[in-house]
Design a protein around this motif. Structure first.
Motif, short mmCIF file in Angstrom:
data_model
loop_
_atom_site.label_atom_id
_atom_site.label_comp_id
_atom_site.label_asym_id
_atom_site.label_seq_id
_atom_site.Cartn_x
_atom_site.Cartn_y
_atom_site.Cartn_z
N ASP A 27 -10.67 32.43 32.80
CA ASP A 27 -10.78 33.68 33.54
C ASP A 27 -9.59 34.59 33.25
O ASP A 27 -8.70 34.26 32.46
CB ASP A 27 -10.98 33.43 35.04
N GLU A 28 -9.56 35.74 33.92
CA GLU A 28 -8.58 36.79 33.59
C GLU A 28 -7.15 36.41 33.97
O GLU A 28 -6.20 37.04 33.49
CB GLU A 28 -8.97 38.10 34.27
N LEU A 34 -10.17 38.41 27.53
CA LEU A 34 -11.43 37.71 27.75
C LEU A 34 -12.36 37.88 26.56
O LEU A 34 -12.39 38.95 25.95
CB LEU A 34 -12.11 38.25 29.01
N THR A 36 -15.42 38.91 24.46
CA THR A 36 -16.36 40.01 24.66
C THR A 36 -17.72 39.74 24.05
O THR A 36 -18.66 40.49 24.26
CB THR A 36 -15.81 41.31 24.06
N ALA A 53 -14.99 29.37 33.21
CA ALA A 53 -15.25 30.74 33.68
C ALA A 53 -16.45 31.37 32.97
O ALA A 53 -16.36 32.41 32.33
CB ALA A 53 -14.01 31.60 33.50
N LYS A 55 -18.79 32.84 34.29
CA LYS A 55 -19.16 34.09 34.97
C LYS A 55 -18.56 35.33 34.31
O LYS A 55 -19.07 36.45 34.51
CB LYS A 55 -18.71 34.04 36.43
N VAL A 56 -17.49 35.18 33.56
CA VAL A 56 -16.86 36.35 32.94
C VAL A 56 -17.53 36.72 31.62
O VAL A 56 -17.22 37.77 31.04
CB VAL A 56 -15.35 36.11 32.69
N LEU A 57 -18.43 35.90 31.13
CA LEU A 57 -19.03 36.13 29.82
C LEU A 57 -20.23 37.07 29.91
O LEU A 57 -21.00 37.02 30.88
CB LEU A 57 -19.49 34.80 29.22
#
Length: 212
Positions: A27-28, A34, A36, A53, A55-57
């Protein structure tokens, strides 16, 4: 196959077919940019924020977790149960080592392996063509233990991961102690390496990739 290091324990594997597999997204808060790209498949070695993480993708990838045999989008992925520490998982829990069969190569990602491998685990993992191995210690095996794992698995190509860089403040060591123990490594000054069965080195090659 192209292998790109995104930082920490996150690699993007792009097959000749164009299929994209991402390992252990962070995550961040970790410090690296992150990813892209929208991967097709994601492997998660364990449920910590710097490895799970998803969810960040971007996109809606198929996510692979846990030990056992998985077939996802035509890729064979085998998970081997290990621990995140040397106390049977009592301190940091479980960890899955994933071996992906892609473009004629066996790529093994050790996740946050926290202990030496047993003889049975070594036999289960070999042969290893490309090994992604944590070397920073504290949360994982350290440089000395990482060298022992490399010697036991005898991969053609070694890609260190999970070590201290200038963008993160984790209490882990940099890559240098590991490189010193294995007799040095090649710094490509690139994020990406292309690997084929034909280009695999006969003698072990240790490569340090940049994250950006």
């Amino acid at each position: 196959m192209k292998i790109r290091w995104c930082g920490h324990s996150c690699f993007l594997l792009t097959a000749d077919s164009g299929l994209k597999l991402l390992t252990d997204p962070f995550d961040e808060t970790v410090g690296y940019p992150l990813p892209t790209v929208a991967p097709d498949v994601v492997t998660v070695s364990h449920e910590h924020f710097d490895h799970n993480a998803v969810k960040v993708l971007p996109g809606t990838p198929d996510v692979v977790r846990g030990p056992g045999e998985h077939t996802v989008r035509g890729i064979s992925i085998v998970g081997l149960a290990t621990h995140h520490d040397d106390a049977g998982g009592a301190r940091r829990g479980e960890n899955t080592v994933f071996t992906m069969a892609l473009d004629g190569l066996r790529v093994t990602h050790l996740g946050d392996l926290g202990h030496p491998l047993s003889a049975a685990q070594i036999m289960a993992l070999r042969p290893v063509h490309v090994l992604m191995i944590p070397v920073g210690g504290y949360y994982t095996i350290d440089a000395r233990q990482a060298k022992e794992v490399v010697d036991a698995l005898n991969p053609n190509l070694v890609l260190p991961m999970h070590y201290k860089t200038d963008v993160m403040d984790f209490p882990i060591a940099g890559v240098e102690p590991f490189l010193n123990l294995v007799g040095g490594g090649e710094r490509l000054r690139s994020t990406t390496l292309e690997v084929t069965p034909e280009s695999l080195p006969e003698r072990r090659r240790v490569v340090v990739l940049d994250y950006m």
